[in-house]
Design a protein around this motif. Structure first.
Motif, mmCIF file in Angstrom:
data_model
loop_
_atom_site.group_PDB
_atom_site.id
_atom_site.type_symbol
_atom_site.label_atom_id
_atom_site.label_comp_id
_atom_site.label_asym_id
_atom_site.label_seq_id
_atom_site.Cartn_x
_atom_site.Cartn_y
_atom_site.Cartn_z
ATOM 1 N N ALA A 135 0.796 -1.199 0.187
ATOM 2 C CA ALA A 135 -0.050 -0.049 0.075
ATOM 3 C C ALA A 135 0.891 1.104 -0.160
ATOM 4 O O ALA A 135 0.509 2.205 -0.535
ATOM 5 C CB ALA A 135 -0.925 0.030 1.189
ATOM 6 N N THR A 136 1.911 1.189 0.859
ATOM 7 C CA THR A 136 2.642 2.401 0.938
ATOM 8 C C THR A 136 3.324 2.539 -0.520
ATOM 9 O O THR A 136 3.634 3.938 -1.159
ATOM 10 C CB THR A 136 3.840 2.271 2.078
ATOM 11 N N ALA A 137 4.063 1.475 -1.417
ATOM 12 C CA ALA A 137 4.585 1.521 -2.695
ATOM 13 C C ALA A 137 3.666 2.077 -3.468
ATOM 14 O O ALA A 137 3.932 2.792 -4.584
ATOM 15 C CB ALA A 137 4.908 0.449 -2.681
ATOM 16 N N MET A 138 2.296 1.872 -3.387
ATOM 17 C CA MET A 138 1.208 2.406 -4.407
ATOM 18 C C MET A 138 0.762 3.683 -3.943
ATOM 19 O O MET A 138 -0.108 4.256 -4.658
ATOM 20 C CB MET A 138 -0.066 1.186 -4.343
ATOM 21 N N GLY A 139 1.243 4.344 -3.082
ATOM 22 C CA GLY A 139 0.766 5.733 -2.335
ATOM 23 C C GLY A 139 -0.532 5.753 -1.746
ATOM 24 O O GLY A 139 -1.138 6.560 -1.491
ATOM 25 N N GLN A 140 -0.980 4.468 -1.152
ATOM 26 C CA GLN A 140 -1.946 4.386 -0.211
ATOM 27 C C GLN A 140 -1.754 4.060 1.137
ATOM 28 O O GLN A 140 -2.429 2.994 1.511
ATOM 29 C CB GLN A 140 -3.082 3.406 -1.021
ATOM 30 N N ASN A 141 -0.832 4.588 1.868
ATOM 31 C CA ASN A 141 -0.306 4.521 3.051
ATOM 32 C C ASN A 141 -1.831 4.408 4.166
ATOM 33 O O ASN A 141 -2.388 5.310 4.073
ATOM 34 C CB ASN A 141 0.600 5.570 3.375
ATOM 35 N N LYS A 142 -1.663 3.437 4.822
ATOM 36 C CA LYS A 142 -2.618 3.034 5.830
ATOM 37 C C LYS A 142 -2.578 3.598 7.076
ATOM 38 O O LYS A 142 -3.425 3.376 8.052
ATOM 39 C CB LYS A 142 -2.943 1.468 5.912
ATOM 40 N N GLY A 143 -1.543 4.421 6.960
ATOM 41 C CA GLY A 143 -1.185 5.261 8.463
ATOM 42 C C GLY A 143 -0.667 4.455 9.407
ATOM 43 O O GLY A 143 -0.634 4.520 10.360
#
Length: 51
Positions: free
Chosen positions: A43-51
């Protein structure tokens, strides 16, 4: 596949089988941790960091 990758894959496999077979293990927590190990970096690599 290198020797180190084979070793780590085998170690992970043994850990998962042990989690499923032996009594008193916390299988749902282990599966959730494995899911997070895969999904959070992706998710971080795709720019959708889950915080």
């Amino acid at each position: 596949m290198s020797l180190a990758q084979k070793f780590l894959t085998g170690l992970f496999g043994i850990g998962m089988v042990t989690t499923l077979i032996l009594p008193g293990r916390q299988t749902p927590k282990v599966f959730d941790a494995a899911r997070k190990l895969i999904s959070y970096p992706l998710a971080t690599a795709m720019g959708q960091n889950k915080g």
